[in-house]
Scaffold this motif. Structure first.
Motif, PDB file in Angstrom:
ATOM      1  N   MET A   1       0.838  -1.172   0.000  1.00 21.88           N
ATOM      2  CA  MET A   1       0.000   0.000   0.000  1.00 21.88           C
ATOM      3  C   MET A   1       0.886   1.239   0.000  1.00 21.88           C
ATOM      4  O   MET A   1       1.779   1.380   0.819  1.00 21.88           O
ATOM      5  CB  MET A   1      -0.899  -0.002   1.242  1.00 21.88           C
ATOM      6  N   ARG A   2       0.647   2.119  -0.944  1.00 22.88           N
ATOM      7  CA  ARG A   2       1.352   3.400  -0.983  1.00 22.88           C
ATOM      8  C   ARG A   2       0.535   4.411  -0.184  1.00 22.88           C
ATOM      9  O   ARG A   2      -0.686   4.432  -0.281  1.00 22.88           O
ATOM     10  CB  ARG A   2       1.503   3.896  -2.418  1.00 22.88           C
ATOM     11  N   THR A   3       1.198   5.229   0.605  1.00 18.26           N
ATOM     12  CA  THR A   3       0.484   6.225   1.399  1.00 18.26           C
ATOM     13  C   THR A   3       1.135   7.589   1.236  1.00 18.26           C
ATOM     14  O   THR A   3       2.317   7.702   0.897  1.00 18.26           O
ATOM     15  CB  THR A   3       0.477   5.859   2.893  1.00 18.26           C
ATOM     16  N   ALA A   4       0.352   8.617   1.481  1.00 16.36           N
ATOM     17  CA  ALA A   4       0.847   9.992   1.482  1.00 16.36           C
ATOM     18  C   ALA A   4       0.519  10.597   2.837  1.00 16.36           C
ATOM     19  O   ALA A   4      -0.467  10.222   3.469  1.00 16.36           O
ATOM     20  CB  ALA A   4       0.178  10.795   0.374  1.00 16.36           C
ATOM     21  N   GLU A   5       1.357  11.525   3.270  1.00 15.45           N
ATOM     22  CA  GLU A   5       1.098  12.249   4.508  1.00 15.45           C
ATOM     23  C   GLU A   5       0.594  13.633   4.140  1.00 15.45           C
ATOM     24  O   GLU A   5       1.160  14.295   3.276  1.00 15.45           O
ATOM     25  CB  GLU A   5       2.370  12.377   5.341  1.00 15.45           C
ATOM     26  N   VAL A   6      -0.469  14.047   4.804  1.00 15.39           N
ATOM     27  CA  VAL A   6      -1.049  15.362   4.566  1.00 15.39           C
ATOM     28  C   VAL A   6      -1.082  16.098   5.895  1.00 15.39           C
ATOM     29  O   VAL A   6      -1.667  15.616   6.858  1.00 15.39           O
ATOM     30  CB  VAL A   6      -2.482  15.254   3.986  1.00 15.39           C
ATOM     31  N   HIS A   7      -0.427  17.252   5.940  1.00 15.09           N
ATOM     32  CA  HIS A   7      -0.420  18.083   7.141  1.00 15.09           C
ATOM     33  C   HIS A   7      -1.011  19.432   6.770  1.00 15.09           C
ATOM     34  O   HIS A   7      -0.576  20.060   5.803  1.00 15.09           O
ATOM     35  CB  HIS A   7       1.004  18.274   7.669  1.00 15.09           C
ATOM     36  N   TYR A   8      -2.014  19.860   7.528  1.00 13.28           N
ATOM     37  CA  TYR A   8      -2.661  21.145   7.274  1.00 13.28           C
ATOM     38  C   TYR A   8      -2.446  22.031   8.481  1.00 13.28           C
ATOM     39  O   TYR A   8      -2.798  21.676   9.604  1.00 13.28           O
ATOM     40  CB  TYR A   8      -4.155  20.948   7.023  1.00 13.28           C
ATOM     41  N   GLY A   9      -1.827  23.168   8.255  1.00  9.27           N
ATOM     42  CA  GLY A   9      -1.543  24.093   9.347  1.00  9.27           C
ATOM     43  C   GLY A   9      -2.538  25.232   9.408  1.00  9.27           C
ATOM     44  O   GLY A   9      -3.237  25.531   8.434  1.00  9.27           O
ATOM     45  N   THR A  10      -2.600  25.877  10.552  1.00  8.83           N
ATOM     46  CA  THR A  10      -3.510  27.010  10.723  1.00  8.83           C
ATOM     47  C   THR A  10      -3.067  28.205   9.881  1.00  8.83           C
ATOM     48  O   THR A  10      -3.839  29.138   9.688  1.00  8.83           O
ATOM     49  CB  THR A  10      -3.584  27.430  12.203  1.00  8.83           C
ATOM     50  N   ASP A  11      -1.835  28.171   9.374  1.00  2.00           N
ATOM     51  CA  ASP A  11      -1.339  29.258   8.533  1.00  2.00           C
ATOM     52  C   ASP A  11      -1.807  29.121   7.084  1.00  2.00           C
ATOM     53  O   ASP A  11      -1.421  29.903   6.221  1.00  2.00           O
ATOM     54  CB  ASP A  11       0.189  29.326   8.588  1.00  2.00           C
ATOM     55  N   GLY A  12      -2.649  28.138   6.804  1.00  2.00           N
ATOM     56  CA  GLY A  12      -3.187  27.952   5.463  1.00  2.00           C
ATOM     57  C   GLY A  12      -2.285  27.160   4.536  1.00  2.00           C
ATOM     58  O   GLY A  12      -2.533  27.097   3.341  1.00  2.00           O
ATOM     59  N   GLN A  13      -1.262  26.529   5.067  1.00  2.00           N
ATOM     60  CA  GLN A  13      -0.373  25.720   4.243  1.00  2.00           C
ATOM     61  C   GLN A  13      -0.719  24.251   4.366  1.00  2.00           C
ATOM     62  O   GLN A  13      -1.051  23.776   5.445  1.00  2.00           O
ATOM     63  CB  GLN A  13       1.077  25.917   4.649  1.00  2.00           C
ATOM     64  N   VAL A  14      -0.623  23.573   3.245  1.00  2.00           N
ATOM     65  CA  VAL A  14      -0.817  22.130   3.212  1.00  2.00           C
ATOM     66  C   VAL A  14       0.506  21.513   2.782  1.00  2.00           C
ATOM     67  O   VAL A  14       1.067  21.886   1.752  1.00  2.00           O
ATOM     68  CB  VAL A  14      -1.930  21.724   2.221  1.00  2.00           C
ATOM     69  N   ASN A  15       1.023  20.606   3.587  1.00  2.00           N
ATOM     70  CA  ASN A  15       2.255  19.908   3.259  1.00  2.00           C
ATOM     71  C   ASN A  15       1.904  18.481   2.857  1.00  2.00           C
ATOM     72  O   ASN A  15       1.300  17.751   3.650  1.00  2.00           O
ATOM     73  CB  ASN A  15       3.212  19.893   4.453  1.00  2.00           C
ATOM     74  N   LEU A  16       2.250  18.126   1.632  1.00  2.62           N
ATOM     75  CA  LEU A  16       1.994  16.791   1.119  1.00  2.62           C
ATOM     76  C   LEU A  16       3.329  16.073   0.955  1.00  2.62           C
ATOM     77  O   LEU A  16       4.236  16.585   0.304  1.00  2.62           O
ATOM     78  CB  LEU A  16       1.312  16.846  -0.249  1.00  2.62           C
ATOM     79  N   THR A  17       3.451  14.908   1.557  1.00  2.00           N
ATOM     80  CA  THR A  17       4.627  14.075   1.375  1.00  2.00           C
ATOM     81  C   THR A  17       4.169  12.808   0.681  1.00  2.00           C
ATOM     82  O   THR A  17       3.317  12.089   1.198  1.00  2.00           O
ATOM     83  CB  THR A  17       5.284  13.743   2.727  1.00  2.00           C
ATOM     84  N   VAL A  18       4.701  12.584  -0.509  1.00  2.00           N
ATOM     85  CA  VAL A  18       4.279  11.443  -1.324  1.00  2.00           C
ATOM     86  C   VAL A  18       5.446  10.497  -1.515  1.00  2.00           C
ATOM     87  O   VAL A  18       6.606  10.898  -1.451  1.00  2.00           O
ATOM     88  CB  VAL A  18       3.736  11.915  -2.689  1.00  2.00           C
ATOM     89  N   PRO A  19       5.164   9.221  -1.759  1.00  2.00           N
ATOM     90  CA  PRO A  19       6.246   8.252  -1.981  1.00  2.00           C
ATOM     91  C   PRO A  19       7.049   8.602  -3.236  1.00  2.00           C
ATOM     92  O   PRO A  19       6.533   9.212  -4.178  1.00  2.00           O
ATOM     93  CB  PRO A  19       5.521   6.925  -2.179  1.00  2.00           C
ATOM     94  N   LYS A  20       8.309   8.224  -3.232  1.00  2.26           N
ATOM     95  CA  LYS A  20       9.180   8.457  -4.387  1.00  2.26           C
ATOM     96  C   LYS A  20       8.557   7.842  -5.629  1.00  2.26           C
ATOM     97  O   LYS A  20       8.043   6.726  -5.585  1.00  2.26           O
ATOM     98  CB  LYS A  20      10.556   7.845  -4.127  1.00  2.26           C
ATOM     99  N   GLY A  21       8.562   8.594  -6.721  1.00  2.00           N
ATOM    100  CA  GLY A  21       8.037   8.098  -7.987  1.00  2.00           C
ATOM    101  C   GLY A  21       6.551   8.352  -8.200  1.00  2.00           C
ATOM    102  O   GLY A  21       5.993   7.906  -9.197  1.00  2.00           O
ATOM    103  N   THR A  22       5.905   9.080  -7.299  1.00  2.00           N
ATOM    104  CA  THR A  22       4.483   9.377  -7.456  1.00  2.00           C
ATOM    105  C   THR A  22       4.275  10.245  -8.692  1.00  2.00           C
ATOM    106  O   THR A  22       4.999  11.213  -8.915  1.00  2.00           O
ATOM    107  CB  THR A  22       3.936  10.099  -6.207  1.00  2.00           C
ATOM    108  N   LYS A  23       3.283   9.919  -9.491  1.00  2.00           N
ATOM    109  CA  LYS A  23       3.008  10.647 -10.730  1.00  2.00           C
ATOM    110  C   LYS A  23       2.228  11.928 -10.446  1.00  2.00           C
ATOM    111  O   LYS A  23       1.455  12.000  -9.492  1.00  2.00           O
ATOM    112  CB  LYS A  23       2.207   9.759 -11.685  1.00  2.00           C
ATOM    113  N   MET A  24       2.443  12.930 -11.283  1.00  2.00           N
ATOM    114  CA  MET A  24       1.756  14.215 -11.117  1.00  2.00           C
ATOM    115  C   MET A  24       0.237  14.053 -11.172  1.00  2.00           C
ATOM    116  O   MET A  24      -0.487  14.756 -10.480  1.00  2.00           O
ATOM    117  CB  MET A  24       2.215  15.215 -12.183  1.00  2.00           C
ATOM    118  N   ALA A  25      -0.251  13.125 -11.970  1.00  2.00           N
ATOM    119  CA  ALA A  25      -1.694  12.895 -12.044  1.00  2.00           C
ATOM    120  C   ALA A  25      -2.238  12.455 -10.684  1.00  2.00           C
ATOM    121  O   ALA A  25      -3.319  12.881 -10.271  1.00  2.00           O
ATOM    122  CB  ALA A  25      -2.013  11.849 -13.108  1.00  2.00           C
ATOM    123  N   ASP A  26      -1.475  11.625  -9.964  1.00  2.00           N
ATOM    124  CA  ASP A  26      -1.887  11.188  -8.624  1.00  2.00           C
ATOM    125  C   ASP A  26      -1.849  12.354  -7.645  1.00  2.00           C
ATOM    126  O   ASP A  26      -2.712  12.476  -6.780  1.00  2.00           O
ATOM    127  CB  ASP A  26      -0.995  10.056  -8.121  1.00  2.00           C
TER     128      ASP A  26
END
Length: 83
Positions: free
Chosen positions: A1-26
């Motif tokens: 299973m491939r997973t991504a981490e999504v962190h949303y801060g109160t400053d309005g920023q979203v940090n996405l960490t995706v596995p190596k090789g993730t396609k832009m469409a994903d």
């Protein structure tokens, strides 16, 4: 299973960490999913200030015991930075 981490801060920023090789469409589909959770109505004026920081997951170089300030035996892989 491939997973991504999504962190949303109160400053309005979203940090996405995706596995190596993730396609832009994903990543685009992931952004749509995240936006739908942040603001289900999808108001463009409200979403114009949301910043996405996207990065690939790094390989674990080493783990450190913060209480002892020492590397955890058996976790160092490859070359350690600074050596």
């Amino acid at each position: 299973m491939r997973t991504a981490e999504v962190h949303y801060g109160t400053d309005g920023q979203v940090n996405l960490t995706v596995p190596k090789g993730t396609k832009m469409a994903d990543i685009a589909r992931l952004q749509e999913l995240v936006i739908s959770k942040i603001n289900p109505r999808g108001c463009q004026a409200c979403l114009s200030g949301v910043h996405f920081n996207i990065r690939e997951e790094l390989e674990h170089v080493m783990k450190v015991d913060l209480d002892k300030m020492a590397t955890i035996k058996g976790t160092i892989k490859g070359t350690v930075i600074g050596h």
